[in-house]
Structure formats: structure tokens, C-alpha cells
Design a protein around this motif. Structure first.
Motif, PDB file in Angstrom:
ATOM      1  N   LEU A   1      40.134 133.619  53.991  1.00 51.73           N
ATOM      2  CA  LEU A   1      41.037 134.937  54.161  1.00 51.73           C
ATOM      3  C   LEU A   1      40.528 135.395  55.638  1.00 51.73           C
ATOM      4  O   LEU A   1      41.348 135.424  56.642  1.00 51.73           O
ATOM      5  N   GLU A   2      39.117 135.280  56.004  1.00 48.66           N
ATOM      6  CA  GLU A   2      38.590 135.675  57.254  1.00 48.66           C
ATOM      7  C   GLU A   2      39.161 134.668  58.348  1.00 48.66           C
ATOM      8  O   GLU A   2      39.595 135.213  59.436  1.00 48.66           O
ATOM      9  N   ASP A   3      39.060 133.494  57.986  1.00 48.67           N
ATOM     10  CA  ASP A   3      39.356 132.277  58.905  1.00 48.67           C
ATOM     11  C   ASP A   3      40.974 132.473  59.219  1.00 48.67           C
ATOM     12  O   ASP A   3      41.264 132.298  60.637  1.00 48.67           O
ATOM     13  N   ALA A   4      41.523 132.659  58.206  1.00 48.43           N
ATOM     14  CA  ALA A   4      42.909 132.733  58.269  1.00 48.43           C
ATOM     15  C   ALA A   4      43.805 133.843  59.317  1.00 48.43           C
ATOM     16  O   ALA A   4      44.532 133.647  60.058  1.00 48.43           O
ATOM     17  N   LEU A   5      42.940 134.904  59.176  1.00 47.45           N
ATOM     18  CA  LEU A   5      43.284 136.182  60.112  1.00 47.45           C
ATOM     19  C   LEU A   5      43.018 135.940  61.377  1.00 47.45           C
ATOM     20  O   LEU A   5      43.425 136.346  62.393  1.00 47.45           O
ATOM     21  N   ALA A   6      41.775 135.150  61.895  1.00 42.18           N
ATOM     22  CA  ALA A   6      41.047 135.133  63.009  1.00 42.18           C
ATOM     23  C   ALA A   6      42.014 133.812  63.742  1.00 42.18           C
ATOM     24  O   ALA A   6      41.975 133.869  64.917  1.00 42.18           O
TER      25      ALA A   6
END
Length: 253
Positions: free
Chosen positions: A227-232
Motif C-alpha cells: 500500500l505504501e508503494d502504491a501511494l508513492a
């Protein structure tokens, strides 16, 4: 004999799913699916079935944090064109949260047409996040304005869509997310490969992702690496993030 006036229909909040926290510090409003056009009143049990399992999971995850989870009961089954009844009921529900609980953050979590309502009503001042599962969105039409995205600014947004959805075209949610990403970097979209509209095949993974997102958005918990990667990630990468089979089994809080 005088004719009786037709009673005015009103939206309402269902009881909290599970026990209501002693002190509420965040609220999820569950927005069930609906029809494109219908003046009928939704059937309470059928209409809410699509969101209750998600609501129970979020309640278990967030009860200790003060999370209250309510299903929104609409006035009408249909969106009904420019009336946008479902979105208006979602906004009313956010007002009702403020009246009951005060200044607490709200996540709008919708399925199908309820996903469209969640995205459209995101501009309410109490809303800090939006979760849209398989959102129904209108086909592109040069004669009509595109689905608005300005109201998503400043909100954290997660869209989840099955690639085999035959009821709501997943490409439409991708295009909306791409437009929204231009002014809001805090938006991402996950694709559930081979799953359909109900996201039944990978329901546990979808619900684990939803829990991860909601706990982060409402209570500041650290989120999972995917999720962190997707947002970034820049588009299209963060808007076509595959949801891995087994997601959630090893999540640590």
C-alpha cells in the motif's frame, strides 16, 4: 376528505456494527451498492449484505482505537441522474456523524454504486479518506461533464477493482484515478486479477487491504509495504497495482 401528504423519505444510519466504543475517535460509513435509476426504497437486508462482512472486519480491527462503523440506509435504490441521491445521502450521513460524535475523521467506504457515492461525497469536511470497491462509474460521454475529482483533493483514496468485472468497467475507475492523481498524490488503485464485480474470489485479501488502508487513514497506523508503494508510485504503476494472493496473512501492526 383531504388527501394525505406523501411522507418524506429520509436516509438513516444503521446501528453500529458490533458494540459502540465508549469514546468514538473515527467512523467508517459503509455505502452499499444501488441501481443507476430506481425510485424504489432499498431492501434493508439485501442492500446491506455487500458491506456487512467488511464492516465486521473493520470493527474488530478498530474497536480498541474507538472506531464506530455504520451502514448508510439510502432513501432510494437509484442514483437517479443529476439527483445523485446516493451521494447526497452519504453527505447527510457525514453530517450525522458530526452531530453525534463531534470532530472525528470519517472514511467513506462504498461498493459498486456506493463506491461512486463515496467518491462523489468526499468533499465533506469530515471526510479524510475514501475506499471504493468496484465503483460503478458512468461511461465517458462528450455531451456530459466527466465525473468530478476535485472533491478528492486532500483525501487519502483507495480504489480496488477486479479485472474481470462485467458490471462496472475497471478501465473507468483507472481513468478517474489517473485524473485525480494529477492534483492528489495520496490516491492509489489495486487490480484484483481474474476477479469479478463482487470480489468474492479474493475477498479475504481485499478486506485485509481495506483494513490496512482504513487503520492508516483514520488512526495513523503504519501501512503495509504494497500500500505504501502504491501511494508513492507515479501513474500508471500506483494505479494498476496487483493485489497479491495471500495479502494480509503476514501483516504486522
Amino acid at each position: 376528505m383531504a388527501q394525505q401528504a406523501t411522507p418524506v423519505r429520509r436516509a438513516r444510519l444503521g446501528r453500529t456494527i458490533g458494540p459502540e466504543p465508549t469514546a468514538v475517535s473515527g467512523v467508517v460509513l459503509l455505502l452499499p451498492g444501488g441501481d443507476e435509476v430506481s425510485a424504489r426504497r432499498p431492501s434493508p437486508m439485501l442492500a446491506t449484505a455487500s458491506v456487512r462482512a467488511l464492516g465486521r472486519r473493520l470493527m474488530r480491527a478498530g474497536h480498541a482505537e474507538g472506531l464506530a462503523t455504520h451502514v448508510v440506509h439510502y432513501r432510494f435504490r437509484g442514483w437517479n441522474g443529476s439527483e445523485a441521491h446516493l451521494a447526497n445521502d452519504a453527505s447527510w450521513a457525514a453530517d450525522e456523524v458530526v452531530r453525534r460524535y463531534g470532530d472525528v475523521p470519517v472514511c467513506l467506504a462504498g461498493v459498486g454504486m456506493g463506491g461512486r457515492a463515496a467518491l462523489r461525497a468526499a468533499g465533506h469536511t469530515a471526510v479524510n479518506s475514501v475506499l471504493a470497491l468496484a465503483p460503478w462509474l458512468p461511461e465517458d460521454d462528450v455531451a456530459a461533464p466527466p465525473e468530478p475529482v476535485k472533491q478528492l483533493a486532500g483525501r487519502r483514496v483507495l480504489i480496488v477493482h477486479g479485472t474481470n468485472d462485467e458490471r462496472t468497467d475497471p478501465e473507468l475507475s483507472f481513468r478517474l484515478a489517473a485524473r485525480a492523481k494529477k492534483s492528489n498524490r495520496d490516491i492509489c488503485r489495486f487490480e484484483v486479477h481474474s476477479d469479478g464485480h463482487g470480489l468474492h474470489q479474493y475477498r479475504s485479501e481485499v478486506h485485509a487491504l481495506a483494513e490496512d488502508f482504513v487503520m492508516g487513514a483514520l488512526f495513523g497506523h503504519g501501512v503495509s509495504r504494497p500500500l505504501e508503494d502504491a501511494l508513492a508510485a507515479p501513474p500508471p504503476l500506483g494505479l494498476r497495482m496487483p493485489l497479491a494472493s495471500g495479502f494480509g496473512r503476514a501483516l504486522r501492526r
